[in-house]
Design a protein around this motif. Structure first.
Motif, PDB file in Angstrom:
ATOM      1  N   MET A 148       0.816  -1.208   0.000  1.00 45.13           N
ATOM      2  CA  MET A 148       0.000   0.000   0.000  1.00 45.13           C
ATOM      3  C   MET A 148       0.855   1.265   0.000  1.00 45.13           C
ATOM      4  O   MET A 148       0.514   2.278  -0.604  1.00 45.13           O
ATOM      5  CB  MET A 148      -0.868  -0.004   1.265  1.00 45.13           C
ATOM      6  N   GLU A 149       2.000   1.189   0.681  1.00 46.23           N
ATOM      7  CA  GLU A 149       2.829   2.380   0.868  1.00 46.23           C
ATOM      8  C   GLU A 149       3.407   2.911  -0.436  1.00 46.23           C
ATOM      9  O   GLU A 149       3.852   4.060  -0.506  1.00 46.23           O
ATOM     10  CB  GLU A 149       3.969   2.061   1.846  1.00 46.23           C
ATOM     11  N   LEU A 150       3.404   2.072  -1.481  1.00 46.38           N
ATOM     12  CA  LEU A 150       3.923   2.513  -2.771  1.00 46.38           C
ATOM     13  C   LEU A 150       2.931   3.377  -3.545  1.00 46.38           C
ATOM     14  O   LEU A 150       3.325   4.133  -4.434  1.00 46.38           O
ATOM     15  CB  LEU A 150       4.282   1.293  -3.639  1.00 46.38           C
ATOM     16  N   ALA A 151       1.653   3.250  -3.219  1.00 43.65           N
ATOM     17  CA  ALA A 151       0.610   3.856  -4.041  1.00 43.65           C
ATOM     18  C   ALA A 151       0.730   5.377  -4.205  1.00 43.65           C
ATOM     19  O   ALA A 151       0.680   5.881  -5.335  1.00 43.65           O
ATOM     20  CB  ALA A 151      -0.765   3.474  -3.500  1.00 43.65           C
ATOM     21  N   PRO A 152       0.906   6.161  -3.120  1.00 37.91           N
ATOM     22  CA  PRO A 152       0.985   7.613  -3.323  1.00 37.91           C
ATOM     23  C   PRO A 152       2.192   8.046  -4.148  1.00 37.91           C
ATOM     24  O   PRO A 152       2.088   8.913  -5.021  1.00 37.91           O
ATOM     25  CB  PRO A 152       1.068   8.158  -1.887  1.00 37.91           C
ATOM     26  N   GLY A 153       3.355   7.433  -3.890  1.00 34.64           N
ATOM     27  CA  GLY A 153       4.566   7.835  -4.603  1.00 34.64           C
ATOM     28  C   GLY A 153       4.536   7.525  -6.081  1.00 34.64           C
ATOM     29  O   GLY A 153       5.215   8.185  -6.875  1.00 34.64           O
ATOM     30  N   LEU A 154       3.745   6.529  -6.458  1.00 33.85           N
ATOM     31  CA  LEU A 154       3.650   6.150  -7.867  1.00 33.85           C
ATOM     32  C   LEU A 154       2.403   6.720  -8.542  1.00 33.85           C
ATOM     33  O   LEU A 154       2.078   6.359  -9.674  1.00 33.85           O
ATOM     34  CB  LEU A 154       3.664   4.623  -7.996  1.00 33.85           C
ATOM     35  N   GLY A 155       1.703   7.594  -7.834  1.00 38.03           N
ATOM     36  CA  GLY A 155       0.549   8.263  -8.431  1.00 38.03           C
ATOM     37  C   GLY A 155      -0.713   7.427  -8.503  1.00 38.03           C
ATOM     38  O   GLY A 155      -1.662   7.780  -9.190  1.00 38.03           O
ATOM     39  N   LEU A 156      -0.730   6.312  -7.761  1.00 35.25           N
ATOM     40  CA  LEU A 156      -1.905   5.443  -7.808  1.00 35.25           C
ATOM     41  C   LEU A 156      -3.037   5.994  -6.953  1.00 35.25           C
ATOM     42  O   LEU A 156      -4.212   5.802  -7.257  1.00 35.25           O
ATOM     43  CB  LEU A 156      -1.515   4.042  -7.333  1.00 35.25           C
ATOM     44  N   ARG A 158      -3.980   9.268  -3.719  1.00 39.20           N
ATOM     45  CA  ARG A 158      -3.527  10.410  -2.919  1.00 39.20           C
ATOM     46  C   ARG A 158      -3.235   9.974  -1.484  1.00 39.20           C
ATOM     47  O   ARG A 158      -2.284  10.426  -0.859  1.00 39.20           O
ATOM     48  CB  ARG A 158      -4.623  11.481  -2.942  1.00 39.20           C
ATOM     49  N   LEU A 159      -4.075   9.058  -0.973  1.00 42.62           N
ATOM     50  CA  LEU A 159      -3.973   8.600   0.405  1.00 42.62           C
ATOM     51  C   LEU A 159      -3.993   7.077   0.450  1.00 42.62           C
ATOM     52  O   LEU A 159      -4.336   6.418  -0.534  1.00 42.62           O
ATOM     53  CB  LEU A 159      -5.166   9.121   1.230  1.00 42.62           C
ATOM     54  N   ILE A 160      -3.645   6.528   1.605  1.00 43.88           N
ATOM     55  CA  ILE A 160      -3.853   5.109   1.842  1.00 43.88           C
ATOM     56  C   ILE A 160      -4.585   4.935   3.172  1.00 43.88           C
ATOM     57  O   ILE A 160      -4.515   5.802   4.046  1.00 43.88           O
ATOM     58  CB  ILE A 160      -2.533   4.293   1.863  1.00 43.88           C
ATOM     59  N   VAL A 161      -5.291   3.834   3.301  1.00 43.15           N
ATOM     60  CA  VAL A 161      -5.876   3.412   4.569  1.00 43.15           C
ATOM     61  C   VAL A 161      -5.351   2.010   4.831  1.00 43.15           C
ATOM     62  O   VAL A 161      -5.579   1.097   4.032  1.00 43.15           O
ATOM     63  CB  VAL A 161      -7.415   3.417   4.525  1.00 43.15           C
ATOM     64  N   ASP A 162      -4.635   1.842   5.949  1.00 43.06           N
ATOM     65  CA  ASP A 162      -3.979   0.563   6.186  1.00 43.06           C
ATOM     66  C   ASP A 162      -3.777   0.336   7.680  1.00 43.06           C
ATOM     67  O   ASP A 162      -3.922   1.256   8.495  1.00 43.06           O
ATOM     68  CB  ASP A 162      -2.632   0.530   5.468  1.00 43.06           C
ATOM     69  N   LEU A 163      -3.425  -0.903   8.018  1.00 45.63           N
ATOM     70  CA  LEU A 163      -3.047  -1.231   9.396  1.00 45.63           C
ATOM     71  C   LEU A 163      -1.699  -0.618   9.720  1.00 45.63           C
ATOM     72  O   LEU A 163      -0.778  -0.666   8.898  1.00 45.63           O
ATOM     73  CB  LEU A 163      -2.949  -2.744   9.579  1.00 45.63           C
ATOM     74  N   VAL A 164      -1.569  -0.070  10.896  1.00 47.94           N
ATOM     75  CA  VAL A 164      -0.309   0.505  11.357  1.00 47.94           C
ATOM     76  C   VAL A 164      -0.041  -0.036  12.758  1.00 47.94           C
ATOM     77  O   VAL A 164      -0.920  -0.024  13.621  1.00 47.94           O
ATOM     78  CB  VAL A 164      -0.370   2.047  11.404  1.00 47.94           C
ATOM     79  N   GLN A 165       1.191  -0.512  12.968  1.00 45.99           N
ATOM     80  CA  GLN A 165       1.570  -0.959  14.301  1.00 45.99           C
ATOM     81  C   GLN A 165       2.586   0.010  14.903  1.00 45.99           C
ATOM     82  O   GLN A 165       2.297   0.741  15.834  1.00 45.99           O
ATOM     83  CB  GLN A 165       2.122  -2.378  14.267  1.00 45.99           C
ATOM     84  N   THR A 166       3.773   0.072  14.318  1.00 43.88           N
ATOM     85  CA  THR A 166       4.804   0.984  14.833  1.00 43.88           C
ATOM     86  C   THR A 166       4.946   2.247  13.990  1.00 43.88           C
ATOM     87  O   THR A 166       5.485   3.249  14.448  1.00 43.88           O
ATOM     88  CB  THR A 166       6.171   0.278  14.876  1.00 43.88           C
ATOM     89  N   SER A 168       6.827   2.312  11.358  1.00 46.26           N
ATOM     90  CA  SER A 168       8.157   2.291  10.737  1.00 46.26           C
ATOM     91  C   SER A 168       8.085   2.080   9.227  1.00 46.26           C
ATOM     92  O   SER A 168       8.883   2.651   8.483  1.00 46.26           O
ATOM     93  CB  SER A 168       9.031   1.213  11.384  1.00 46.26           C
ATOM     94  N   THR A 169       7.116   1.275   8.763  1.00 48.14           N
ATOM     95  CA  THR A 169       6.993   1.045   7.314  1.00 48.14           C
ATOM     96  C   THR A 169       6.538   2.319   6.615  1.00 48.14           C
ATOM     97  O   THR A 169       7.019   2.655   5.539  1.00 48.14           O
ATOM     98  CB  THR A 169       6.005  -0.097   7.030  1.00 48.14           C
ATOM     99  N   GLY A 174       8.278   7.337   3.296  1.00 47.50           N
ATOM    100  CA  GLY A 174       7.978   8.765   3.173  1.00 47.50           C
ATOM    101  C   GLY A 174       6.550   9.148   3.467  1.00 47.50           C
ATOM    102  O   GLY A 174       6.070  10.183   2.992  1.00 47.50           O
ATOM    103  N   LEU A 175       5.851   8.330   4.283  1.00 48.93           N
ATOM    104  CA  LEU A 175       4.463   8.613   4.602  1.00 48.93           C
ATOM    105  C   LEU A 175       4.305   8.920   6.091  1.00 48.93           C
ATOM    106  O   LEU A 175       5.126   8.514   6.910  1.00 48.93           O
ATOM    107  CB  LEU A 175       3.573   7.417   4.246  1.00 48.93           C
ATOM    108  N   VAL A 176       3.227   9.624   6.425  1.00 46.34           N
ATOM    109  CA  VAL A 176       2.899   9.891   7.820  1.00 46.34           C
ATOM    110  C   VAL A 176       1.411   9.642   8.039  1.00 46.34           C
ATOM    111  O   VAL A 176       0.596   9.804   7.128  1.00 46.34           O
ATOM    112  CB  VAL A 176       3.239  11.341   8.242  1.00 46.34           C
TER     113      VAL A 176
END
Length: 215
Positions: A148-156, A158-166, A168-169, A174-176
């Protein structure tokens, strides 16, 4: 007829090991070996078998009665919202969150009060749509099962919705996080019909897990 307990592959399977032991459940040893090709494992209880499936499939196996009980992330329960599934216990394992994330350099620049449509990459299409609909935004969902983290950088998207634990990924790509949709933990789930038709058996396993939590 055996009771079938559905367990998810991956991180939660490892976290569940000590809990199963405290509940008195000891599957054959290779149940935790994800290189094993077996998917169904007997336990020390002749009337109880364990199956190991994808985390997103646990709720489906239980909802349709292929398994009578299971351990499942609350993210899956929120996404599918099966009426056939009852979740009596929060097991307190697999804790993380479902979050909205975007590129660090763009964070805070989206005016959601003025946006009417936005593209979001996620494996949680229902949750993502509901979250943005509550803000008056139509979310166009790009369905992805990973990376999922590749999607914004490759123009797929604007945002992502995903599981986050730490986080770090996200940071490494380059995401926050910009919003938290829900806190997640694993739940004990049961099939409602099985609970009605086999109350003593299912009830005994619910009680075994309840005692394991307080042990």
């Amino acid at each position: 007829m055996s009771i079938v307990l559905a367990l998810p592959k991956g991180r939660i399977l490892k976290d569940a090991g000590p809990l199963l032991a405290r509940a008195g459940i000891f599957p054959e040893a290779d149940y935790a070996d994800e290189s094993s090709r077996r998917m169904r494992f007997p336990t020390n209880h002749p009337e109880l078998d364990v199956i190991r499936v994808r985390s997103f499939d646990v709720a489906t196996f239980v909802a349709f009665g292929a398994a009578q009980i299971g351990i499942c992330g609350s993210d899956v329960l929120m996404e599918f919202d099966y009426p056939e599934v009852y979740a009596p216990l929060d097991l307190g394992i697999g804790q993380c969150r479902i979050s909205v994330a975007e590129p660090k350099d763009d964070a805070g620049q989206t005016d959601f009060t003025r946006a009417s449509r936005i593209r979001v990459a996620s494996k949680y299409p229902n949750m993502a749509k509901k979250h943005f609909a509550a803000k008056g935004i139509q979310a166009e969902i790009v369905a992805l099962n990973g990376a999922m983290e590749l999607a914004p950088g490759l123009g797929l998207s604007r945002l992502i919705v995903d599981l986050v634990q730490t986080g770090s990924t996200l940071k490494a790509n380059g995401l926050v996080e910009t919003d938290v949709i829900a806190q997640v933990s694993s739940r004990l789930i049961v099939n409602r019909i099985a609970l009605k038709t086999r109350p003593d058996e299912i009830g005994a396993w619910i009680e075994a897990f309840r005692k394991a939590l307080s042990a």
